[in-house]
Design an enzyme around this catalytic site. Sequence first.
Site, PDB file in Angstrom:
ATOM      1  N   LYS A 162      11.671  22.026  -3.623  1.00  0.00           N
ATOM      2  CA  LYS A 162      12.003  22.535  -2.749  1.00  0.00           C
ATOM      3  C   LYS A 162      11.380  23.983  -2.481  1.00  0.00           C
ATOM      4  CE  LYS A 162      15.599  24.736  -1.168  1.00  0.00           C
ATOM      5  NZ  LYS A 162      15.930  24.290   0.229  1.00  0.00           N
ATOM      6  N   CYS A 205      15.790  31.657   2.326  1.00  0.00           N
ATOM      7  CA  CYS A 205      14.661  31.260   2.635  1.00  0.00           C
ATOM      8  C   CYS A 205      13.421  30.967   1.487  1.00  0.00           C
ATOM      9  CB  CYS A 205      15.057  29.455   2.545  1.00  0.00           C
ATOM     10  SG  CYS A 205      16.943  29.234   3.250  1.00  0.00           S
TER      11      CYS A 205
HETATM   12  N1  SAJ Z   1      10.854  31.812  12.274  1.00  0.00           N
HETATM   13  C1  SAJ Z   1       9.192  32.571  12.667  1.00  0.00           C
HETATM   14  N2  SAJ Z   1       8.860  31.570  13.195  1.00  0.00           N
HETATM   15  C2  SAJ Z   1       8.938  29.987  13.649  1.00  0.00           C
HETATM   16  C3  SAJ Z   1      10.226  29.688  12.229  1.00  0.00           C
HETATM   17  C4  SAJ Z   1      10.955  31.015  12.196  1.00  0.00           C
HETATM   18  O1  SAJ Z   1       8.998  33.999  12.926  1.00  0.00           O
HETATM   19  O2  SAJ Z   1       8.589  28.747  13.774  1.00  0.00           O
HETATM   20  C5  SAJ Z   1      10.886  33.231  11.577  1.00  0.00           C
HETATM   21  C6  SAJ Z   1      12.875  33.242  11.919  1.00  0.00           C
HETATM   22  O3  SAJ Z   1      12.311  33.881  12.895  1.00  0.00           O
HETATM   23  C7  SAJ Z   1      13.570  33.431  10.104  1.00  0.00           C
HETATM   24  C8  SAJ Z   1      12.843  33.005  10.016  1.00  0.00           C
HETATM   25  O4  SAJ Z   1      11.446  32.575  10.209  1.00  0.00           O
HETATM   26  O5  SAJ Z   1      13.499  35.250  10.946  1.00  0.00           O
HETATM   27  C9  SAJ Z   1      13.645  31.858   8.481  1.00  0.00           C
HETATM   28  O6  SAJ Z   1      13.460  30.820   9.956  1.00  0.00           O
HETATM   29  P1  SAJ Z   1      13.974  28.911   9.893  1.00  0.00           P
HETATM   30  O7  SAJ Z   1      14.344  28.636  10.986  1.00  0.00           O
HETATM   31  O8  SAJ Z   1      13.332  28.487   7.836  1.00  0.00           O
HETATM   32  O9  SAJ Z   1      15.262  29.380   9.118  1.00  0.00           O
HETATM   33  P2  SAJ Z   1      16.208  29.955   7.452  1.00  0.00           P
HETATM   34  O10 SAJ Z   1      15.403  30.584   6.532  1.00  0.00           O
HETATM   35  O11 SAJ Z   1      17.803  29.251   7.992  1.00  0.00           O
HETATM   36  O12 SAJ Z   1      15.532  27.883   6.827  1.00  0.00           O
HETATM   37  C10 SAJ Z   1      16.511  26.998   6.787  1.00  0.00           C
HETATM   38  C11 SAJ Z   1      15.611  26.534   4.908  1.00  0.00           C
HETATM   39  N3  SAJ Z   1      16.362  25.644   5.070  1.00  0.00           N
HETATM   40  C12 SAJ Z   1      16.849  24.888   3.376  1.00  0.00           C
HETATM   41  O13 SAJ Z   1      16.388  26.451   2.946  1.00  0.00           O
HETATM   42  C13 SAJ Z   1      17.541  24.318   3.614  1.00  0.00           C
HETATM   43  C14 SAJ Z   1      14.007  25.914   5.936  1.00  0.00           C
HETATM   44  O14 SAJ Z   1      13.752  24.867   4.624  1.00  0.00           O
HETATM   45  C15 SAJ Z   1      14.163  24.938   7.126  1.00  0.00           C
HETATM   46  O15 SAJ Z   1      13.466  24.574   7.204  1.00  0.00           O
HETATM   47  C16 SAJ Z   1      14.840  25.937   8.229  1.00  0.00           C
HETATM   48  O16 SAJ Z   1      16.203  26.523   7.760  1.00  0.00           O
HETATM   49  C17 SAJ Z   1      14.954  25.201   9.775  1.00  0.00           C
HETATM   50  O17 SAJ Z   1      13.851  24.410   9.405  1.00  0.00           O
HETATM   51  O18 SAJ Z   1      15.883  25.460   9.906  1.00  0.00           O
END
Ligand code: SAJ
Length: 481
Positions: free
Chosen positions: A237, A295
Site C-alpha cells: 500500500k 495519500c
Molecule cells: N499529480 C501530478 N501529476 C500527475 C498526477 C497527479 O502532479 O501526473 C498531482 C495532482 O495534481 C495532485 C497529486 O498529484 O495534487 C495527487 O494526485 P492523485 O491523482 O495521485 O490523487 P490522490 O492523491 O487522490 O491519489 C489517489 C490514490 N488512491 C489511493 O490511495 C486509494 C492513488 O493511489 C491513486 O493512484 C490516485 O488516487 C488515482 O490514480 O486517482
Amino acid sequence: MTDQHPENHLAARITERGPIRTIGVIGMGYVGIPAAVLFADIPGIRHVYGFQRDSTTSGYKIAMLNRGESPLKGEEPGLEPLLKKVVDAGTFSCTPDFSKIADCDAVCLAIQTPFKDHADLLPDFTPLIDGLRHVGANLTPGMLVVLESTITPGTTVGMAREILEEESGLVAGRDFALAHAPERVMVGRLLRNIREHDRIIGGIDRVSTMRAVELYTPVLTTGRVIPMTATAAEVTKTAENTFRDLQIAAANQLALYCEAMGVNFYDVRAGIDSLKGEGITRAILWPGAGVGGHCLTKDTYHLERGVQSAGSTLDYPKGMQSLYTLARDINDFMPEHMLHLTKAALAEAGKPLTGARIALLGWAFINDSDDARNSPSEPYFKAARAAGAEVRVHDPWVDPATSPDLPDGGLTGDLEEVLTDADAVVIFTGHAIYRGLVPEQVKRFCGCERPVIVDGRNIVEPEKWVEAGFLYKGVGRGEWN
Ligand code: SAJ
C-alpha cells in the site's frame, strides 16, 4: 485441551464460531461507510455495526447514517441508495456503543492516520490506537480484526498486535485472527473501487489471511483477493503511492530540465510515450505546480519509517538520500518553482514581487474537487505573502464554510474579484473553469499593460495569452519561458 499449534488452536476457534455473520466497522468516513454498507448487503449477513465516536466534530454522522443519509460530501454513485437499503433491511446501524464489538465475528478499523504536523512527517496514530483499544476491550476468541488504514509497515504485527493482546489478554494468531487489508478508495468512486479493485489481504499468519479472504471475497465483483503477509500488505500500500509520487517527480524534474534547455516538455513527453509495446512502455506522468492530497504526501514517509524500524540492516549506498524522499523533495519544490516563474515574469514586466497583486487560481489539490488537504497552493501562498506580495485566492469548488484547509484571509468563488487589478494570474489547480479563461477578458480585469500568466497545469494556450499582451510562463514550457 492439548496445547495445539497456535494456528490450529485459532482454526478451531474459528470453526466453532462458524461463518462471519456480524461485522463491525470502526470509523464512519470515506473508507468505513462504503465498506460497511457493502458488507451489510452480503446475503446472510445478520448485522453490520458502523462504530462512530459521538464527538462534537463527527457525532452528527450517527443520526444521519441511521436515517439512511450519507454524511460524505460530493457525488458518490450508488452509495446513498445502498445505505438506505441496508438501513431499511435492518442489516446496518451506526452506533457510538463500542461494547457491541463483542457481538461481532469480524471488526475492521477504517481510521485515518494523518500527519500530526507536516513538518515532522510523523503520522498521528492516536485515533487508530483508540480504535484498537476499543476492539481489544471487547475481543472474543475466534474474532477477526482487520486494519484498513494506511499504516507504517510493521504496525500490524507490532503496535496493533501488542495493543489488542494487552487489552484482551488473548493471543493474536492463537485466539484471534489479525490482518491488514489496505483500502484503495478514491473520492467519487468509493463503491466501485472496493468492488472492482483487487484487494491486498495480509494476515499475521495463514489462518488469519484466509479468514480475512472469507470476509472480503463476497463484496468483490471484478476485483480479486491477493493474499500475502500483513507486513507485505503494508509495504504494498505505501509503495504503490510512493511509486506514483516517484513517477510524478521524474516528470517534474524533466520539466525543469526542458525549461532550462528551452524545450517544450509536452513534445518530449509525446515522444517518449510513443515508445510502446511489451515491457518497453514508459510510465511518464505529468509535471505540475506540485503534489497534494492525503495519500502521496505521506505514504512515502510511512514506507521509509517501516524500513528504518524493520530492525535488520538495510544495505543502501552509504549516506545517500533515499530516492523516494528525494522524489518527495522535488515534488515539494514545485510550488517554489512556481514562485520563481512568477517573480521572473513580473521582473520582465518591470515589477518587483513585493507589492505585486497575485490572483492565485485553485486551492484544491486536484482538478474539479473540493479537497484541499496538503494543497501545493498553500506553500506558494505563504512564500508569496512572505515576499511582500498581496495574494487573493480563487477556487470554485472549495467551500469556505466547510473546508478546514483555507488560506488565512480566506478564498472566494468570485473570479472577477480576484482578477481585478491583478499583476499576475497564477494557475495552481487544473479546474475545468480555468481552461475556459479568455485572455482578452482577463486582461481587462487585470487593468495593466503587461499582466503575467503563470500556468502550473498546462491548461492555457501560451500563444493566445501572449497575443493578448500577457507575459507567459508555464511549467515545462521551455520554448515559451
Ligand atoms: N499529480 C501530478 N501529476 C500527475 C498526477 C497527479 O502532479 O501526473 C498531482 C495532482 O495534481 C495532485 C497529486 O498529484 O495534487 C495527487 O494526485 P492523485 O491523482 O495521485 O490523487 P490522490 O492523491 O487522490 O491519489 C489517489 C490514490 N488512491 C489511493 O490511495 C486509494 C492513488 O493511489 C491513486 O493512484 C490516485 O488516487 C488515482 O490514480 O486517482
